[in-house]
Design an enzyme around this catalytic site. Structure first.
Site, PDB file in Angstrom:
ATOM      1  N   TYR A  71      -9.000  15.991  -7.100  1.00 37.35           N
ATOM      2  CA  TYR A  71      -8.149  15.111  -7.778  1.00 37.35           C
ATOM      3  C   TYR A  71      -6.935  16.264  -8.669  1.00 37.35           C
ATOM      4  CZ  TYR A  71      -6.032  12.556 -11.712  1.00 37.35           C
ATOM      5  OH  TYR A  71      -5.068  11.580 -11.910  1.00 37.35           O
TER       6      TYR A  71
ATOM      7  N   ASP B  17       1.098  -0.908   0.237  1.00 37.43           N
ATOM      8  CA  ASP B  17      -0.207  -0.287   0.116  1.00 37.43           C
ATOM      9  C   ASP B  17       0.717   1.301   0.022  1.00 37.43           C
ATOM     10  OD1 ASP B  17      -1.981   2.486   0.799  1.00 37.43           O
ATOM     11  OD2 ASP B  17      -2.748   0.853   2.259  1.00 37.43           O
TER      12      ASP B  17
END
Length: 257
Positions: free
Chosen positions: A153, A60
């Protein structure tokens, strides 16, 4: 033989980059989340079929220990780490007034903190090896222009450009170049999801949002992962040795900056 590690490589742009760098002759480490293990193993098998060594690692990018482990395992299993492609990222399509603080944090944790961890751990390994290297990050067309409904984003991808510039300045003395790539609309699962979410917000049928955005592409088509991978191939190779701190657009002519 040089060794490249690509994060988020189970599918999409990451997989295309891994296959292209393998074709260029790099040994390859690919990584992705544990939930993507099956697809990641298929990518590893395709890479090995091209005749280079390959390893598949799960981790991760938002977890420091996880990133440290996949970098160490790359060097241990393949002998070094010469190219790091911090490709893993997520998109979010939502009006800013509807974004929760937790949703904001998630996007920046993956796209910002995740890239920071990949950059810094790769740099430590390359400095230890003492022969320089190439660090490459995933920004976006949204890192050059903020887009409505992609505001969080966009802000995360602007941050990639800033971090890339700073890292390039700090690590040049070690022979490390740091650059990023900025795709536009790419025919991947991420863009399928963006199209779906934009369609839901704007009451448009599936595919119509992407079609409307693609109408502004000078070259007349959305890109494939291989288009982006071809540029990353340049960044990973010796022809880009005099380029650092840059984040060029690979968008078919959507923005001109």
């Amino acid at each position: 033989m040089t060794v490249a590690h690509i994060t988020g490589a189970a599918r999409g742009i990451g997989k295309a980059i891994a296959l292209r760098l393998a074709a260029d002759g790099h040994d390859i480490a690919v990584s992705d989340l544990p939930a993507m293990t099956e697809e990641l193993e298929k990518t590893r098998a395709e890479i090995e079929a091209s005749g280079v060594r390959a390893v598949a690692l799960t981790g991760d990018v938002t977890d420091p220990e996880s990133v440290r482990r996949i970098v160490e395992q790359t060097a241990e299993q393949l002998g070094s780490l010469d190219v790091m492609v911090a490709n893993a990222g997520i998109a979010q399509t939502k009006a800013l007034l509807d974004v929760t603080p937790d949703e904001y944090d998630l996007v920046h944790r993956v796209n910002g903190k995740g890239l920071f961890l990949c950059y810094t751990e790769a740099a430590r390994q390359m400095i230890k090896q003492g022969r320089g290297g190439k660090i490459i990050g995933a920004s976006s067309i949204a890192g050059h222009k903020g887009f409505g409904l992609l505001g969080v984003y966009s802000s995360s991808k602007f941050g990639v450009r800033a971090l890339t510039q700073a890292a390039a300045q700090e690590w040049a003395e070690h022979g490390i170049t740091v650059n990023a790539y900025c795709p536009g609309i790419v025919d991947t699962q991420m863009w399928v999801e963006v199209d779906r979410d934009l369609g839901a917000i704007n009451d448009m049928a599936e595919g119509e949002s992407m079609k409307a955005m693609a109408a502004g592409i000078t070259l007349g088509r959305v890109s494939q992962g291989s288009d982006v991978a071809a540029f990353v191939s340049y960044l990973a190779g010796p022809d880009s040795d005099y380029m650092t701190g840059q984040s060029p657009l690979i968008d078919g002519g959507m923005l001109f900056v």
